[in-house]
Design a protein around this motif. Sequence first.
Motif, PDB file in Angstrom:
ATOM      1  N   SER A  68     -30.843 -22.422  -5.807  1.00 17.42           N
ATOM      2  CA  SER A  68     -31.727 -21.368  -5.406  1.00 17.42           C
ATOM      3  C   SER A  68     -32.096 -21.785  -4.172  1.00 17.42           C
ATOM      4  CB  SER A  68     -32.674 -20.917  -6.196  1.00 17.42           C
ATOM      5  OG  SER A  68     -32.111 -20.797  -7.627  1.00 17.42           O
ATOM      6  N   ALA A  69     -32.836 -20.766  -3.507  1.00 18.39           N
ATOM      7  CA  ALA A  69     -33.579 -21.080  -2.038  1.00 18.39           C
ATOM      8  C   ALA A  69     -34.343 -20.027  -1.668  1.00 18.39           C
ATOM      9  CB  ALA A  69     -32.360 -21.597  -1.193  1.00 18.39           C
ATOM     10  N   VAL A  70     -35.121 -20.604  -0.690  1.00 13.67           N
ATOM     11  CA  VAL A  70     -36.215 -19.664   0.208  1.00 13.67           C
ATOM     12  C   VAL A  70     -36.173 -20.288   1.349  1.00 13.67           C
ATOM     13  CG1 VAL A  70     -38.390 -21.063  -0.294  1.00 13.67           C
ATOM     14  CG2 VAL A  70     -38.418 -18.785   0.126  1.00 13.67           C
ATOM     15  N   LYS A  71     -36.331 -19.018   2.594  1.00  8.58           N
ATOM     16  CA  LYS A  71     -36.317 -19.500   3.841  1.00  8.58           C
ATOM     17  C   LYS A  71     -37.232 -18.392   4.359  1.00  8.58           C
ATOM     18  CE  LYS A  71     -32.876 -20.400   7.723  1.00  8.58           C
ATOM     19  NZ  LYS A  71     -33.414 -19.582   8.645  1.00  8.58           N
ATOM     20  N   MET A  72     -37.597 -18.910   5.956  1.00  3.60           N
ATOM     21  CA  MET A  72     -38.694 -18.048   6.589  1.00  3.60           C
ATOM     22  C   MET A  72     -37.955 -17.086   7.519  1.00  3.60           C
ATOM     23  SD  MET A  72     -41.699 -17.401   7.587  1.00  3.60           S
ATOM     24  CE  MET A  72     -42.921 -17.364   8.735  1.00  3.60           C
ATOM     25  N   CYS A  73     -38.193 -15.737   6.977  1.00  2.94           N
ATOM     26  CA  CYS A  73     -37.440 -14.612   7.399  1.00  2.94           C
ATOM     27  C   CYS A  73     -38.375 -14.540   9.158  1.00  2.94           C
ATOM     28  CB  CYS A  73     -37.706 -13.180   6.871  1.00  2.94           C
ATOM     29  SG  CYS A  73     -37.161 -11.770   7.915  1.00  2.94           S
ATOM     30  N   ARG A  74     -37.657 -14.416  10.355  1.00  6.21           N
ATOM     31  CA  ARG A  74     -38.419 -14.151  11.528  1.00  6.21           C
ATOM     32  C   ARG A  74     -39.223 -12.738  11.550  1.00  6.21           C
ATOM     33  NH1 ARG A  74     -35.874 -10.633  15.651  1.00  6.21           N
ATOM     34  NH2 ARG A  74     -34.258  -9.463  14.842  1.00  6.21           N
ATOM     35  N   TRP A  75     -39.060 -11.967  10.710  1.00  6.11           N
ATOM     36  CA  TRP A  75     -39.886 -10.833  10.743  1.00  6.11           C
ATOM     37  C   TRP A  75     -41.239 -11.164   9.837  1.00  6.11           C
ATOM     38  CZ3 TRP A  75     -39.109  -7.257  13.867  1.00  6.11           C
ATOM     39  CH2 TRP A  75     -37.781  -6.933  14.428  1.00  6.11           C
ATOM     40  N   THR A  76     -41.139 -12.251   9.040  1.00  8.02           N
ATOM     41  CA  THR A  76     -42.430 -12.428   8.310  1.00  8.02           C
ATOM     42  C   THR A  76     -43.399 -13.133   9.451  1.00  8.02           C
ATOM     43  OG1 THR A  76     -41.426 -12.675   6.213  1.00  8.02           O
ATOM     44  CG2 THR A  76     -43.400 -13.864   6.625  1.00  8.02           C
ATOM     45  N   LYS A  77     -42.809 -14.067  10.250  1.00  8.32           N
ATOM     46  CA  LYS A  77     -43.437 -14.911  11.433  1.00  8.32           C
ATOM     47  C   LYS A  77     -43.787 -13.776  12.058  1.00  8.32           C
ATOM     48  CE  LYS A  77     -41.466 -18.416  12.568  1.00  8.32           C
ATOM     49  NZ  LYS A  77     -40.536 -19.394  13.398  1.00  8.32           N
ATOM     50  N   ASN A  78     -43.105 -12.708  12.693  1.00  8.19           N
ATOM     51  CA  ASN A  78     -43.447 -11.887  13.572  1.00  8.19           C
ATOM     52  C   ASN A  78     -44.680 -10.967  13.351  1.00  8.19           C
ATOM     53  OD1 ASN A  78     -41.705 -12.784  15.502  1.00  8.19           O
ATOM     54  ND2 ASN A  78     -40.192 -10.860  15.254  1.00  8.19           N
ATOM     55  N   SER A  79     -44.676 -10.561  11.842  1.00  5.35           N
ATOM     56  CA  SER A  79     -45.633  -9.657  11.456  1.00  5.35           C
ATOM     57  C   SER A  79     -47.062 -10.791  11.260  1.00  5.35           C
ATOM     58  CB  SER A  79     -45.345  -9.334  10.160  1.00  5.35           C
ATOM     59  OG  SER A  79     -46.166  -8.525   9.270  1.00  5.35           O
ATOM     60  N   LEU A  80     -46.865 -11.998  10.932  1.00  7.11           N
ATOM     61  CA  LEU A  80     -48.014 -12.552  11.103  1.00  7.11           C
ATOM     62  C   LEU A  80     -48.654 -12.810  12.364  1.00  7.11           C
ATOM     63  CD1 LEU A  80     -46.987 -15.521   8.832  1.00  7.11           C
ATOM     64  CD2 LEU A  80     -48.981 -14.214   8.424  1.00  7.11           C
ATOM     65  N   LYS A  81     -47.923 -12.571  13.227  1.00 10.13           N
ATOM     66  CA  LYS A  81     -48.495 -12.593  14.681  1.00 10.13           C
ATOM     67  C   LYS A  81     -48.767 -11.374  15.409  1.00 10.13           C
ATOM     68  CE  LYS A  81     -45.534 -16.700  15.743  1.00 10.13           C
ATOM     69  NZ  LYS A  81     -44.496 -17.347  16.690  1.00 10.13           N
ATOM     70  N   GLY A  82     -48.394 -10.261  14.420  1.00 13.65           N
ATOM     71  CA  GLY A  82     -48.687  -8.998  14.787  1.00 13.65           C
ATOM     72  C   GLY A  82     -47.673  -8.505  15.790  1.00 13.65           C
ATOM     73  N   LYS A  83     -46.311  -9.071  15.871  1.00 15.69           N
ATOM     74  CA  LYS A  83     -45.374  -8.705  16.913  1.00 15.69           C
ATOM     75  C   LYS A  83     -44.171  -8.090  16.373  1.00 15.69           C
ATOM     76  CE  LYS A  83     -46.447 -12.761  19.854  1.00 15.69           C
ATOM     77  NZ  LYS A  83     -47.057 -11.671  21.019  1.00 15.69           N
ATOM     78  N   GLY A  84     -44.439  -7.216  15.489  1.00 19.24           N
ATOM     79  CA  GLY A  84     -43.470  -6.030  14.942  1.00 19.24           C
ATOM     80  C   GLY A  84     -43.153  -6.599  13.515  1.00 19.24           C
TER      81      GLY A  84
END
Length: 459
Positions: A68-84
Amino acid sequence: SSLPTDSPRDAKSMQLLGVRPRRLPTRWPFGPTSHARASCSKPAPPMLKPEQREALQQKGYEVIGTHSAVKMCRWTKNSLKGKGQCYKHSFYGISSHQCMEATPSLACANKCTFCWRSHTNPVAMRWVFDEDEPERLVEGMVEAHGRKFVNQVVLSGAAQEKRAAEAAEVRHCALSLVGEPVLYPRVGEFLSQLHARRISTFLVTNGQFPEQLEALPRVTQLYCSIDAPDPEELVRVGRPLFVDAWERLLRSLDALRMHGQRGTRTVCRLTLQKGSLTREAARGYAKLVRRAAPDFVEAKGVTPVPQFAKYGMSLADTVPTHSEVREFAALLQEELANVELEGDAAPVDGYALAAEHRHSNAVLLARSPFWRVPGCHERWRTWIDFEAFFDSLDKPEFEAETAKLQYSAETPEWALWGAAEAGLDPEDVPRMSSRPRPDDYVNMASRSPRVRPREASLL
């Protein structure tokens, strides 16, 4: 004699698929679950070889257990920054900064030309591996997601304070990272562990394991990918290992329809390449969609991936613009209205263009009038009331098809088809891009007073 339905292709085809050919026994010695292997003296192997694990880790995956695995989604990162936020925020109301992208099975039975994971993961046609405990998998995924991915953004100082606090609690799990989630024999227990934490589940299958899909328990939203409108295109684009891949897809669409009738929200997802945006393709997709009778259809342009060059595919000839995806979605709506139902496909409502998310190059079609706000033709209720969903999980009365409406919520105006914002939440500022996207559809700065002019450079 003909090959059994779970046999791989011949050695030449396997070489074309990039899989090392090997001689297989006539009768496979292992069953699909650990219980069938109980009498086997030889222990089941781990799914990943050391070099595969290392390659995945180098690409940013956090491998959990042995499969199994987990990975950072770029939308999670963008949302944390308020960038969509991602299209699932616009279409269904998830909070992207509270979403974890994961998989309980890294193995897949396809080697799609457009796979955005670049074929780093293993392939498999049935489960012959050791099994990790579902509870430990969920615990490891949630812990790694917070420690390695969310904290990385928070400690950089780039995250918004409010969203950083909210991201400490995982509320959604996108089971679409890589591989085939339903292949994991204990996927039902795995889902129960997520639901016990009140984490919603968006599970995506590639339609190659219909029996496992039929047995799947209830999820928040269930997807089946339709990667091609006909059998020949499926082999060319999806590069499946199964010789009966098309028949498996059809049976999976029947299973999807069954889940929809039992109260689960269902989706057919179409991954679109530029060369296949024809009326003939729309007609083929429409027949498959009608067979599955999903609540929603996602028409999404293919994402650029490194292996395009390997297959001689140029970005200009492969990746459609949002304008082209919109046009094809409108064409698909016409064909869905005209297609004749075949076999035992049950008649359903029509489909209409409901929402869009320009930055994901995605359009949502929804069953109409089923998902419209009663008495208002222009309003939709495609969003999910997640608290109501969890409150309904163990209630038998919520297994009826119409019960899913009881945990729906109205879609905001900015997410609707044709809205000036094109799916961008007004609370977010889009991430600036040094290279404009090649699209002619919308200039958000001129169409929406809620988007500042400086963001026009995104386009």
